[in-house]
Design a protein around this motif. Structure first.
Motif, PDB file in Angstrom:
ATOM      1  N   GLU A  51      33.012  42.256  36.992  1.00 49.55           N
ATOM      2  CA  GLU A  51      32.844  42.321  38.640  1.00 49.55           C
ATOM      3  C   GLU A  51      32.831  43.578  39.088  1.00 49.55           C
ATOM      4  O   GLU A  51      32.249  43.834  40.180  1.00 49.55           O
ATOM      5  CB  GLU A  51      34.078  41.481  39.082  1.00 49.55           C
ATOM      6  CG  GLU A  51      34.265  40.095  38.754  1.00 49.55           C
ATOM      7  CD  GLU A  51      35.765  39.428  38.908  1.00 49.55           C
ATOM      8  OE1 GLU A  51      36.537  40.429  39.462  1.00 49.55           O
ATOM      9  OE2 GLU A  51      35.864  38.289  38.739  1.00 49.55           O
ATOM     10  N   LEU A  52      33.272  44.693  38.507  1.00 47.48           N
ATOM     11  CA  LEU A  52      33.133  46.062  38.960  1.00 47.48           C
ATOM     12  C   LEU A  52      31.944  46.419  39.025  1.00 47.48           C
ATOM     13  O   LEU A  52      31.291  47.207  39.934  1.00 47.48           O
ATOM     14  CB  LEU A  52      34.212  47.060  37.989  1.00 47.48           C
ATOM     15  CG  LEU A  52      34.331  48.394  38.590  1.00 47.48           C
ATOM     16  CD1 LEU A  52      34.977  48.674  39.764  1.00 47.48           C
ATOM     17  CD2 LEU A  52      35.225  49.209  37.356  1.00 47.48           C
ATOM     18  N   GLU A 392      39.239  53.483  39.481  1.00 47.80           N
ATOM     19  CA  GLU A 392      38.565  52.645  40.456  1.00 47.80           C
ATOM     20  C   GLU A 392      39.745  52.048  41.332  1.00 47.80           C
ATOM     21  O   GLU A 392      39.283  51.561  42.613  1.00 47.80           O
ATOM     22  CB  GLU A 392      37.843  51.587  39.785  1.00 47.80           C
ATOM     23  CG  GLU A 392      38.832  50.195  39.251  1.00 47.80           C
ATOM     24  CD  GLU A 392      39.039  50.509  37.831  1.00 47.80           C
ATOM     25  OE1 GLU A 392      39.323  49.735  37.007  1.00 47.80           O
ATOM     26  OE2 GLU A 392      39.309  52.025  37.303  1.00 47.80           O
ATOM     27  N   ARG A 462      41.491  44.071  46.028  1.00 43.52           N
ATOM     28  CA  ARG A 462      40.299  43.298  45.966  1.00 43.52           C
ATOM     29  C   ARG A 462      40.239  42.571  47.269  1.00 43.52           C
ATOM     30  O   ARG A 462      41.000  42.053  47.816  1.00 43.52           O
ATOM     31  CB  ARG A 462      40.504  42.253  44.715  1.00 43.52           C
ATOM     32  CG  ARG A 462      39.361  41.348  44.463  1.00 43.52           C
ATOM     33  CD  ARG A 462      39.679  40.237  43.698  1.00 43.52           C
ATOM     34  NE  ARG A 462      39.238  40.800  42.298  1.00 43.52           N
ATOM     35  CZ  ARG A 462      40.265  40.535  41.097  1.00 43.52           C
ATOM     36  NH1 ARG A 462      41.329  39.948  41.697  1.00 43.52           N
ATOM     37  NH2 ARG A 462      40.109  40.977  40.064  1.00 43.52           N
ATOM     38  N   GLU A 470      36.991  48.583  46.267  1.00 44.39           N
ATOM     39  CA  GLU A 470      35.846  48.035  46.956  1.00 44.39           C
ATOM     40  C   GLU A 470      34.952  49.220  47.035  1.00 44.39           C
ATOM     41  O   GLU A 470      33.705  48.831  47.120  1.00 44.39           O
ATOM     42  CB  GLU A 470      36.260  47.292  48.251  1.00 44.39           C
ATOM     43  CG  GLU A 470      37.064  46.228  47.985  1.00 44.39           C
ATOM     44  CD  GLU A 470      36.162  44.920  47.495  1.00 44.39           C
ATOM     45  OE1 GLU A 470      35.071  44.934  47.202  1.00 44.39           O
ATOM     46  OE2 GLU A 470      36.974  43.909  46.890  1.00 44.39           O
ATOM     47  N   ARG A 473      32.964  49.460  43.738  1.00 50.99           N
ATOM     48  CA  ARG A 473      32.126  48.118  43.543  1.00 50.99           C
ATOM     49  C   ARG A 473      30.956  48.307  44.453  1.00 50.99           C
ATOM     50  O   ARG A 473      29.752  48.105  44.041  1.00 50.99           O
ATOM     51  CB  ARG A 473      32.684  46.799  44.053  1.00 50.99           C
ATOM     52  CG  ARG A 473      33.890  46.309  43.319  1.00 50.99           C
ATOM     53  CD  ARG A 473      34.102  44.981  43.379  1.00 50.99           C
ATOM     54  NE  ARG A 473      33.046  43.928  43.174  1.00 50.99           N
ATOM     55  CZ  ARG A 473      32.761  42.841  43.721  1.00 50.99           C
ATOM     56  NH1 ARG A 473      33.852  42.335  44.591  1.00 50.99           N
ATOM     57  NH2 ARG A 473      31.757  42.139  43.405  1.00 50.99           N
ATOM     58  N   ARG A 477      27.269  48.864  43.052  1.00 53.18           N
ATOM     59  CA  ARG A 477      25.988  48.165  43.200  1.00 53.18           C
ATOM     60  C   ARG A 477      24.762  48.734  43.783  1.00 53.18           C
ATOM     61  O   ARG A 477      23.692  48.664  43.490  1.00 53.18           O
ATOM     62  CB  ARG A 477      26.342  46.910  44.165  1.00 53.18           C
ATOM     63  CG  ARG A 477      25.402  46.047  44.734  1.00 53.18           C
ATOM     64  CD  ARG A 477      25.855  44.967  45.811  1.00 53.18           C
ATOM     65  NE  ARG A 477      26.645  45.496  47.011  1.00 53.18           N
ATOM     66  CZ  ARG A 477      26.049  46.235  48.095  1.00 53.18           C
ATOM     67  NH1 ARG A 477      24.723  46.292  47.860  1.00 53.18           N
ATOM     68  NH2 ARG A 477      27.022  46.658  48.968  1.00 53.18           N
TER      69      ARG A 477
END
Length: 546
Positions: A51-52, A392, A462, A470, A473, A477
């Protein structure tokens, strides 16, 4: 100042632009409540890494070990310590990681074994000069009756690098006495490690992070060295090197290893932990027939100023481009103060080896602000990047860890003058209101967790806009979507107050100065490490925009 530096786009192998996440097994996730993280715990948390948005995980040692140095004293390179599980657990973890699209890199510790290793036990029982002793670095002492060490070398952990046996001979340990150095001039040692590589490659691992990669070969005469033994002390290419570090003979070893890995499918890789300067010397480890990556520790240690960051980024890219390799960026790991705390110390202050009660304390808010900006800057650079578990979440160093709980051998061997690395190794928090903050099913924790861990827990971050989790993340992305790992990088400004560069279609701006830096008209912000001020970038903030 406007300077253009274009980095040639790499060939596209996965490792040239991968983001790799370091798992420190004893502090990641505990499945059985004994207070020590383990392989089943890692397997249960693999979804977090998927997910990270990272590409691979690297695991610090999980082999059988007396744990004199947290597993970097390996007693058996082909098994799993019961603390962490079984070989079957390792196989399950590797398979489950691959099912999530994650590659797995394991630690290899070739400079030394544990003193409990069968080879060293045989050496202790053997006569001086025997084949068993020739696997290690044994020497007669100096002075009357050989009562003085063979040379003046010092242990990295403090104190002499030699220990004397009852029969009068001395053995070399550049680290703890429980970590005797191997003799890599011995063909039997070289053959053994080729076989260890095969063992783990056959089990499906995607590569090896090589511990103390610059230390395997020692200068043949074991000459005294009266200067500091640190490598990272300057940028002169021809500066004399300590006789225990970065000897040219190490490269023959890694060429042999590379030939072995190239015979396996799936682009298996070698990663050098080599504390080597200048960048041109480090680049030798990643020549086309040697390793694939080498950690850029000069970057990790660079001051938080625009000139220092510009200089190390430019020098690093030029050096690795010269050998056709990616640059490998890193800000934190299990051996240094976490960058969320390190960057909260005054700029230019000496880098501490651990922080404890009574030491100058970092500015926590400033450290996290700079850490987020530094991470966003790093993830925009072409090449590969490494993350250390918990960063993170914005985790700081545990800077008030009680001294009586410390386990790093540095604390004792330095005579309690250096606190060592325990503060960055404290088990990480997953759930704010759970026992051990979700690290395990009980309150047990091999190092005590600070009460502030609750505010950093994953379940508190989260889905929360602006949280450090976030931010990571989003950055990961966008890094993938825009191909930032591939480059090229082009500098637009490298002055004393701000750095600005483009990578692919993204412009990156980090403000190190006191005054906000306006964004150009029409700029579309993709991500920022902290809120902007009326279309301007405040101090200690990085922004990506198009």
């Amino acid at each position: 100042m406007n300077t253009d530096t274009t980095r040639q786009e790499p060939a596209g192998d996965w490792w040239t632009e991968a983001v790799i996440y370091q798992v420190y097994p004893r502090s990641f996730a505990d499945s059985n409540g004994d207070g020590i993280g383990d392989l089943p715990g890692i397997t249960a948390r693999l979804d977090h890494l998927a997910e990270l948005g990272v590409d691979a995980l690297w695991l610090s040692p999980f082999y059988p070990s007396p744990q004199a140095d947290a597993g970097y004293d390996v007693a058996d390179y082909r098994d799993v310590d019961p603390l962490f599980g079984t070989l079957a657990d390792a196989d399950t973890m590797i398979a489950q990681a691959k099912a999530r699209g994650l590659r797995v890199i394991v630690d290899l510790v070739p400079n030394h074994t544990s003193s409990a290793h069968r080879w060293f036990q045989a050496a202790l029982a053997a006569e001086p000069g025997s084949p068993d002793r020739q696997r290690y670095v044994f020497r007669d002492g100096k002075g009357p009756q050989g009562a003085e060490p063979p040379n003046d070398w010092r242990s990295v952990f403090g104190g002499p690098a030699w220990t004397r046996l009852p029969d009068g001979q001395w053995y070399l340990h550049l680290f703890d006495p429980g970590q005797p150095d191997l003799n890599w001039d011995n063909p039997e040692v070289r053959a053994e490690f080729l076989d260890v590589l095969r063992f783990w490659l056959d089990r499906g691992v995607d590569g090896f992070r090589v511990d103390v990669a610059h230390g395997l070969i020692k200068q043949a005469d074991l000459a005294d060295w009266r200067e500091p033994q640190e490598i990272l002390s300057g940028n002169e290419v021809d500066k004399p090197r300590p006789p225990m570090w970065d000897q040219d003979g190490v490269h023959e070893i890694y060429r042999d290893w590379r030939r072995l890995l190239d015979g396996y499918p799936g682009e298996r890789i070698l990663v050098a932990e080599a504390w080597v300067e200048p960048a041109e010397r480090l680049a030798r480890y990643v020549r086309p027939d040697e390793m694939h990556q080498a950690f850029n520790f000069e970057y990790l240690l660079a001051s938080w100023t625009a000139p220092a960051q510009y200089a190390v980024i430019t020098r690093s890219l030029e050096a690795t481009d010269g050998v056709g390799a990616p640059t490998t960026w890193v800000l934190s790991n299990h051996d240094v103060v976490r960058h969320a705390s390190r960057l909260g110390l005054p700029v230019g202050a000496p880098r501490p080896n651990g922080i404890g009660i009574g030491d100058p304390q970092p500015d926590a808010a400033l450290g996290l602000r700079r850490a987020r900006a530094a991470t966003l800057l790093m993830l925009a650079l072409p090449g590969s990047a490494y993350l250390y578990q918990g960063e993170e979440l914005g985790l700081p160093e545990h800077t008030t860890l009680p001294d009586e709980t410390r386990q790093d051998p540095t604390w004792e061997r330095s005579g309690h003058t250096e606190r060592g690395r325990d503060g960055c190794r404290v088990p990480i928090p997953w759930e704010a209101d759970a026992p051990s903050y979700g690290f395990g099913p009980t309150d047990a924790s091999w190092l005590p967790q600070p009460p502030i861990w609750a505010e950093y827990a994953l379940d508190r971050q989260r889905g929360v806009p602006g949280s450090t989790y976030e931010l990571y993340r989003t950055a990961l992305r966008l890094r993938r979507e825009h191909g930032l790992g591939a480059g090229p990088l082009r500098w637009l400004s490298s002055g004393d107050e701000a750095l600005i560069f483009t990578n692919q279609d993204v412009t990156v701006l980090t403000n190190f100065g006191a005054a906000p830096v306006p964004l150009p008209a029409g700029a579309e912000v993709l991500v920022a490490s902290a809120p902007l001020e009326a279309d301007a970038v405040p101090t200690d903030v990085t922004v990506w925009y198009v």
